[in-house]
Design a protein around this motif. Structure first.
Motif, PDB file in Angstrom:
ATOM      1  N   LYS A   1       0.812  -1.193   0.000  1.00 31.77           N
ATOM      2  CA  LYS A   1       0.000   0.000   0.000  1.00 31.77           C
ATOM      3  C   LYS A   1       0.855   1.257   0.000  1.00 31.77           C
ATOM      4  O   LYS A   1       0.458   2.286  -0.515  1.00 31.77           O
ATOM      5  CB  LYS A   1      -0.946   0.023   1.196  1.00 31.77           C
ATOM      6  N   LYS A   2       2.036   1.188   0.546  1.00 34.33           N
ATOM      7  CA  LYS A   2       2.925   2.351   0.604  1.00 34.33           C
ATOM      8  C   LYS A   2       3.724   2.497  -0.690  1.00 34.33           C
ATOM      9  O   LYS A   2       4.156   3.587  -1.016  1.00 34.33           O
ATOM     10  CB  LYS A   2       3.861   2.247   1.799  1.00 34.33           C
ATOM     11  N   LEU A   3       3.928   1.422  -1.427  1.00 33.22           N
ATOM     12  CA  LEU A   3       4.702   1.480  -2.676  1.00 33.22           C
ATOM     13  C   LEU A   3       3.886   2.042  -3.836  1.00 33.22           C
ATOM     14  O   LEU A   3       4.443   2.694  -4.720  1.00 33.22           O
ATOM     15  CB  LEU A   3       5.223   0.088  -3.034  1.00 33.22           C
ATOM     16  N   THR A   4       2.593   1.812  -3.878  1.00 36.45           N
ATOM     17  CA  THR A   4       1.752   2.274  -4.988  1.00 36.45           C
ATOM     18  C   THR A   4       1.786   3.793  -5.130  1.00 36.45           C
ATOM     19  O   THR A   4       2.040   4.302  -6.232  1.00 36.45           O
ATOM     20  CB  THR A   4       0.312   1.765  -4.812  1.00 36.45           C
ATOM     21  N   PRO A   5       1.572   4.573  -4.050  1.00 36.49           N
ATOM     22  CA  PRO A   5       1.665   6.036  -4.205  1.00 36.49           C
ATOM     23  C   PRO A   5       3.061   6.474  -4.623  1.00 36.49           C
ATOM     24  O   PRO A   5       3.227   7.449  -5.365  1.00 36.49           O
ATOM     25  CB  PRO A   5       1.298   6.587  -2.830  1.00 36.49           C
ATOM     26  N   PHE A   6       4.087   5.745  -4.144  1.00 34.93           N
ATOM     27  CA  PHE A   6       5.455   6.090  -4.512  1.00 34.93           C
ATOM     28  C   PHE A   6       5.673   5.912  -6.020  1.00 34.93           C
ATOM     29  O   PHE A   6       6.239   6.775  -6.687  1.00 34.93           O
ATOM     30  CB  PHE A   6       6.440   5.219  -3.717  1.00 34.93           C
TER      31      PHE A   6
END
Length: 153
Positions: A2-7
């Motif tokens: 979930k934290k990698l997608t916005p990145f």
């Protein structure tokens, strides 16, 4: 995850924005002084002009124009509009018909809503002058032809 997608999305947007910042590049042949007036293009050579004239008056071009006129007539008949013709259609079709069948003619065509077509300009001989009216009347919607063309001397 979930934290990698916005990145990844922000990295993609940043990359796209950076790619759009490149200024346009010119070739080495581009002039350095932008204050100079643009030079006029050269006139075509006599040979190029004659070749274009021959192509415009070729038998192939005549067949193309006549096929175009026939296709317009067929479309017009299918749509039921063979009685009322637009002035622009009459002008265009008569001009094409004359161009296809009168070589070396320098003719202009005008039309009115009542089906009157006026032809002005010059042709090279009397036989071509005599062909103007019958050729013009082959186009549906032409009721009267005013032949104001003359023979070029």
């Amino acid at each position: 995850m979930k934290k990698l997608t916005p990145f990844f999305i922000s990295a993609l947007l940043l990359f796209g924005a950076a790619a759009c910042q490149n200024p346009a590049k010119t070739s080495a042949d581009a002039p350095n002084d932008t204050n100079k007036p643009v030079s006029q293009t050269e006139a075509p050579s006599v040979q190029a002009t004659e070749a274009a004239k021959e192509d415009a008056q070729s038998e192939t071009r005549r067949r193309q124009l006549n096929a175009d006129i026939q296709a317009r007539e067929q479309r017009n008949n299918v749509t039921g509009g063979d009685t009322d013709r637009a002035v622009g259609d009459l002008k265009s079709q008569v001009r094409s018909k004359l161009e296809a069948n009168i070589p070396n003619g320098n003719l202009a065509v005008d039309a009115t809503e009542n089906g009157t077509v006026t032809v002005t300009g010059t042709v090279t001989n009397e036989a071509q002058l005599a062909k103007i009216e019958p050729l013009s009347k082959e186009i549906k919607g032409v009721k009267k032809v005013e032949n104001k063309a003359t023979v070029k001397k």
